[in-house]
Write an enzyme that holds these catalytic residues in place. Sequence first.
Site, PDB file in Angstrom:
ATOM      1  N   ASP A 186     -27.785  16.529  10.356  1.00 37.44           N
ATOM      2  CA  ASP A 186     -28.000  17.664   9.472  1.00 37.44           C
ATOM      3  C   ASP A 186     -27.019  17.667   8.300  1.00 37.44           C
ATOM      4  OD1 ASP A 186     -28.514  20.079   8.283  1.00 37.44           O
ATOM      5  OD2 ASP A 186     -28.379  21.265  10.115  1.00 37.44           O
ATOM      6  N   ARG A 219     -34.165  21.940  12.210  1.00 34.96           N
ATOM      7  CA  ARG A 219     -33.031  22.536  12.923  1.00 34.96           C
ATOM      8  C   ARG A 219     -33.316  22.514  14.419  1.00 34.96           C
ATOM      9  NH1 ARG A 219     -29.479  25.372   9.530  1.00 34.96           N
ATOM     10  NH2 ARG A 219     -29.481  24.267   7.543  1.00 34.96           N
ATOM     11  N   SER A 259     -25.793  21.279   7.018  1.00 29.04           N
ATOM     12  CA  SER A 259     -24.725  21.920   7.794  1.00 29.04           C
ATOM     13  C   SER A 259     -23.380  21.247   7.570  1.00 29.04           C
ATOM     14  CB  SER A 259     -25.083  21.903   9.287  1.00 29.04           C
ATOM     15  OG  SER A 259     -26.182  22.747   9.556  1.00 29.04           O
ATOM     16  N   GLN A 319     -29.003  17.713  15.150  1.00 32.45           N
ATOM     17  CA  GLN A 319     -27.779  18.333  14.642  1.00 32.45           C
ATOM     18  C   GLN A 319     -26.824  17.306  14.028  1.00 32.45           C
ATOM     19  OE1 GLN A 319     -26.125  20.602  17.874  1.00 32.45           O
ATOM     20  NE2 GLN A 319     -27.382  22.402  17.429  1.00 32.45           N
ATOM     21  N   TYR A 374     -34.362  33.248  12.994  1.00 31.98           N
ATOM     22  CA  TYR A 374     -34.448  33.523  11.566  1.00 31.98           C
ATOM     23  C   TYR A 374     -34.533  35.024  11.315  1.00 31.98           C
ATOM     24  CZ  TYR A 374     -35.350  28.543  11.043  1.00 31.98           C
ATOM     25  OH  TYR A 374     -35.233  27.181  11.071  1.00 31.98           O
TER      26      TYR A 374
END
Length: 386
Positions: A135, A127, A138, A132, A235
Amino acid sequence: MKIAILKERRPHETRVAATPETVKKLKALGAEVILETGAGAAAAYTDQAYADAGANIVPDAASAAAAGDIVFKIQRPMASEEGLDEIGLLHGGQTLMSPLGALTNRELVGALAAKGVTAFALELIPRITRAQSMDILSSQANLAGYKAVLLAADNFGRIFPQMMTPGGTLAPTRAFIMGVGVAGLQAIATARRLGAIVTATDVRPATKEQVHSLGGKFVAVEDEEFKAAETAGGYAKEMSAEYRAKQAALVADHVKNQDIVVTTALVPGRKAPILVTEEMVKTMKPGSVIVDMAVEQGGNCPLSEYGKVVEQYGVKIIGPANLPAELPTDSSSLFARNLLNFITPMVDKETKTLKIDLDDEVVKGTLVTRDGQIVHPSLSQDPGQN
């Protein structure tokens, strides 16, 4: 450089790992694309469209796999006991780019290493900003969150928006989204577009602003522990037993007044956490709907069943088997672009061949087998270990 695209054969799967659009772009990189006939049919991509884009259409999976230096897949390869032996179709020196569920399917990882296949597990893409566009989690979760709300609406006996009619006013539906990741954010946005009153919860404080930006209301015990519940990397931290008890009580009280509950909580490589208990289901109004997006990993509700809609205590509980595959044209398009973006930096511009940079952060994060060995640091060297 020859890239093979196989037809997906696992149950509930309708997606394909390349589209005519990405075939053209792969060819521009210098690749030859070999496609098994019918690979894109379930996603509304015809063989003719692929042929027009420059792909070579072959009659079966064996022909495609045999011709490819690189294999793209949506689902991990099947073993002989699962149907077609896709692992057996692969050969040494070949490169596989596919989601593998590597952290839980260690026997598969071991089998790929034993065959001498260089395997990239796409679910492990780091990530980071640069990755991106690669991904897959996602891109597919985004569509899954959208579809989850549509499933809820389809199984709910009322409309979502408030509606004023000559016969009286119909109250808006109340929807509660549990988990504000990519899927949860899209579920909030979709439920709001349909006219529902939306609330959402998450253990990360930063998600409160995201929920509010989409017109939802945030539900959480916002004490001092909650305010410090996020790491520098974004996180969630492990919460105390005392906080978990307070949050569970708040959620239980909130759930009983909801019409729709969508749960999205997944932990990579582990069983999904329980968010909606059986006792909570008992308190919900008859006709309410739960969509458990984590059912494949055990479920956020213990009453959900994989691939089924069940009714318990007057509540419909939906355990969708593969939400992105219910929107196969768009989900294939996004997945195929993710794959294109993943492989592009690895293609040598002069030789038009795959050149794997072992120092690259994306490569280090996803490469699981190479030269007959399991190389990812998170995986055991014992392929038989589960």
